[in-house]
Scaffold this motif. Structure first.
Motif, short mmCIF file in Angstrom:
data_model
loop_
_atom_site.label_atom_id
_atom_site.label_comp_id
_atom_site.label_asym_id
_atom_site.label_seq_id
_atom_site.Cartn_x
_atom_site.Cartn_y
_atom_site.Cartn_z
N HIS A 96 43.17 33.08 28.30
CA HIS A 96 43.27 32.82 29.74
C HIS A 96 42.29 33.72 30.46
N ARG A 118 61.51 35.42 33.80
CA ARG A 118 61.88 34.43 34.80
C ARG A 118 63.08 33.62 34.32
N ILE A 141 54.60 22.75 35.14
CA ILE A 141 53.60 23.80 35.06
C ILE A 141 52.41 23.35 34.22
N GLY A 197 55.22 26.18 39.64
CA GLY A 197 56.20 27.03 38.98
C GLY A 197 57.12 27.77 39.93
N TYR A 207 54.84 36.93 41.81
CA TYR A 207 54.44 37.51 40.53
C TYR A 207 54.31 36.43 39.46
N PHE A 208 55.27 35.53 39.44
CA PHE A 208 55.21 34.49 38.41
C PHE A 208 54.02 33.57 38.62
N THR A 220 50.79 35.15 37.81
CA THR A 220 50.58 35.31 36.37
C THR A 220 50.09 34.02 35.73
N ILE A 221 50.75 32.92 36.05
CA ILE A 221 50.29 31.69 35.38
C ILE A 221 48.97 31.20 35.95
N LEU A 222 48.60 31.66 37.13
CA LEU A 222 47.29 31.29 37.65
C LEU A 222 46.20 32.20 37.08
N GLY A 223 46.60 33.16 36.27
CA GLY A 223 45.60 33.95 35.56
C GLY A 223 45.43 35.38 36.01
N LEU A 224 46.30 35.86 36.86
CA LEU A 224 46.19 37.25 37.28
C LEU A 224 47.03 38.15 36.37
N ARG A 225 46.57 39.38 36.19
CA ARG A 225 47.37 40.35 35.46
C ARG A 225 48.30 41.03 36.44
#
Lengths: 282, 423
Positions: free
Chosen positions: A8, A43, A118, B112, B124-125, B128-133
């Protein structure tokens, strides 16, 4: 499929019709995106207990009530011998372990469908999704292990030093469940039959695994059957470590390793093969 | 310079399974596993199988760093499929694409988001899934929340949010991704006008910061305001790829066949001759100096050009144009003798080319006819405005204003942008 060099957020991505991902690439993908798996697991746990009144107590209540029922049925009525271990302790230790494994299998198999919203909108290695239940279920197992220890204290059962092996056993059970999930989740995304049939097989699986009875309960000439059940080997080892019952044979561990390797390879292959079709056909 | 995005012959085939067909069962899979030993060869020559459908076919284009590319096309043209392939959500059937940079794609706002979780947890979620740490989100958290404008509710479960609040929060996360390549699918259509303004501003920042943006939208005003290039998809193929955003948007808006007749030439469309002059041509001239045969945005001025051979001079000679709207209403008259006598154009015997500019921000959006006007003042018509006069066509679309509040046609004959000041 896409070839990613660092997972990613890679800086150079080549998008092609078919992947030339190897097994090692898959594992690297999972590893470099493990933070996403953790976030998803966290989550999962947050959501599970957010709106329930009893909250985390459910993780305690469920195995406790099941133990009472099973003790009444199989301990007191059927009088299943348990190699001298008090039946409630015996059955709870088996149940916790089995429930962890079966939860991982069934949740992992449904993971792609569950996260449809998602995966059709954001890219991240989807290999991660079946791994999430292995993490989130471990938290619940941790909570219910406390009850087991309390119960052991009550019945005066002291754990052996091998109890330190428990995390390794869990890791194996989790990986095994993940492997099966890798295989079933993409199939389930395309053909929903899996989610219909799976609960049935999980139920059968429990009776084929020494959860409510010990291996010694089965006539000796049939005991070799358990050699081919990897979960039986794990479960018996866990019991041996906790309660001091006999360890399975060395052969059982050999078979366990073979199973794990086989299921994993098959799981990754199936997943890789079906992955391009998932989003289009989910 | 190597392009940051290189799309080479991308194609995507979908299989059309009849709705409600009983084929999607495991039995099917098992059956096909037995009967089909070879994997299906999707890359082979596409055949006209009625159960197949090519959403994209042989799409090629390169994008250089810093370009803001608007992808336009009608519904089903393949825009979303293209973005999904470039975001790696789905795989192409043929071709190859290379992306040289971190990609942030925003195909949906708030992917999400879970209603039971608080705004903070969802940020935060989602991040994260969009690519951020995690540390990246932490560093930007305050900024994200401030941008969304819902600081007070950040620890409230988002099921208690209004849909607008959810959108704000979601867009804020997305706006702070800061990838090198940003892929955006029609997200400006969310939130109230206030927030849309903010989003548009943020998008402009992103664009001017030299990042590469691929942007799908049906909002032509937004496309014209933001994009430096247009890729126009039609039935899965690139129909046009141009840096002339206004012209391409205009052609797109006008539809397929649509060429406006922006020029009347004597030899081609019929002559207008009299004792005083012969009309050679009457045309509308675009900003590039060529005949305007496509719609223009309101933000562009344009010219009217009359080419005449004058045979006999008279101070009473009067040339000009009349703009008529679709309902036949006259929007304006303008002639060569409108100013003080000393400012009239000097005509001579022989070839004359007389021009005038129609200022930007005058005409409202719509289709117009421009009639040629010629008279001998007070004496009679050579070309009377109306259905029989020499005329050309004109269309104004988009570009009415830079204001985020003024996005579509307003009532009124004209659409000037007045200068409002406070003292």
């Amino acid at each position: 499929m896409s070839d990613t060099l660092t997972g990613h957020g890679a800086t150079r991505v080549v998008i092609r019709p078919r992947t030339d991902h190897t097994l090692a690439d898959c594992i690297r993908d999972v590893y470099s995106n493990r933070h996403i798996a953790w976030t998803l697991a966290l989550r999962e746990i947050q959501i599970r207990y957010k709106q329930s009144v009893v909250g985390v107590a459910w993780a305690v209540l469920q195995p406790l009530v099941t133990t009472v029922v099973f003790t009444l049925l199989f301990g007191l009525l059927a009088k299943i011998p348990t190699d001298g271990v008090p039946y409630p302790v015996f059955v709870l230790s088996g149940l916790l372990f089995w429930q962890y494994f079966s939860k991982v299998v069934s949740e992992a198999s449904g993971s792609l469908v569950k996260n449809e919203g998602i995966i059709t909108k954001v890219f991240f290695p989807r290999l991660i999704l079946p791994l999430v239940p292995a993490l989130s279920a471990a938290v619940e197992l941790g909570i219910s292990l406390v009850i087991l220890f309390v119960l052991m204290l009550i019945y005066g059962v002291t754990p052996t030093p091998y109890v330190l092996l428990l995390p390794v056993l869990l890791l194996f059970a989790g990986l095994l469940g993940y492997g099966i999930g890798l295989m079933l989740s993409p199939i389930n995304a395309i053909y929903r039959d899996v989610s219909i049939a799976l609960p049935f097989f999980v139920q059968i699986g429990m009776y084929l695994t020494p959860v409510i009875y010990p291996v010694s309960f089965v006539p000796e000439r049939y005991q070799w059957v358990f050699l081919f059940n990897p979960v039986a080997a794990l479960l018996d080892t866990a019991r041996a470590a906790l309660l001091g019952s006999p360890f399975p044979s060395l052969a059982a561990y050999g078979v366990l390793l073979l199973w794990t390797a086989f299921i994993f390879t098959l799981g990754f292959r199936t997943f890789r093969k079906l992955e391009p079709a998932i989003v289009d056909r989910i | 310079m190597t392009p940051i995005i290189s799309v080479n012959g991308i194609g995507k085939k979908y299989r059309l399974n009849g709705a409600g067909s009983a084929h999607d069962t495991l039995r099917d899979l098992l059956a096909s596993m037995i009967s089909r030993n070879r994997p299906e060869r999707a890359t082979e020559a596409p055949q006209a199988n009625p159960r197949e459908f090519w959403a994209l076919k042989d799409v090629c284009f390169d994008v250089n760093e810093g370009e803001v590319v608007g992808i336009v096309g009608r519904n089903g043209a393949g825009k979303s499929t293209l973005l999904k392939i470039l975001s790696r959500i789905t795989t192409p059937t043929t071709g190859e694409a290379i992306l040289n940079g971190r990609v942030g794609s925003l195909l949906e706002v708030g992917t999400g988001f879970h209603p039971e979780l608080t705004g903070r947890e969802n940020v935060y979620f989602n991040g994260t899934i969009l690519g951020l740490r995690k540390h990246e989100i932490k560093a930007r958290f305050d900024e994200i929340v401030a941008f969304s404008g819902i600081e007070a509710f950040i620890d409230t479960p988002i099921k208690r949010y209004s849909s607008g609040m959810k959108m704000r929060l979601a867009f804020s996360v997305a706006a702070h991704l800061e990838p090198e390549i940003m892929i955006i699918d029609e997200v400006l259509a969310v939130g109230d006008v206030d927030f849309q303004t903010k989003c548009l501003g943020k998008m402009r920042d992103v664009a001017s910061a030299g990042r590469t943006v691929l942007f799908v939208s049906h909002n032509m005003n937004a496309v014209m305001q933001l994009c430096s290039r247009i890729v126009w998809l039609e039935r899965g193929q690139v129909k046009a790829d141009s840096k002339d955003v206004h012209q391409t948007c205009g052609r797109y808006l006008l539809g397929e066949e649509g060429k406006l007749q922006g020029c009347h030439e004597a030899g081609l469309h019929g002559a207008l001759e009299c004792d005083f002059f012969s009309l050679r041509s009457f045309r509308i001239v675009g900003p590039e100096g060529i005949t305007l045969d496509h719609p223009i945005p309101g933000s562009c001025d344009f010219g009217v050009e009359i080419t005449l051979d004058i045979h006999r001079l008279s101070p009473l000679l009067n040339f000009g144009c009349v703009v008529v709207d679709e309902n036949g209403q006259h929007v304006l008259w303008s002639v060569t003798t409108d100013k003080a006598v000393e400012d009239w154009p000097e005509l001579k015997v022989g070839r004359n080319v007389i021009t005038a500019r129609v200022p930007a921000h005058l005409l409202n959006e719509g289709r117009y006819r421009m009639d040629f006007f010629a008279s001998l003042h007070g004496q009679g018509w050579f070309s009377e405005p109306g259905n029989t006069s020499v005329s050309v066509h004109l269309q104004v679309s988009g570009g009415l204003s830079e204001s985020p509040y003024w996005r579509s046609r307003r009532p009124g004959f004209i659409a000037p942008v007045l200068n409002w000041v406070a003292n």
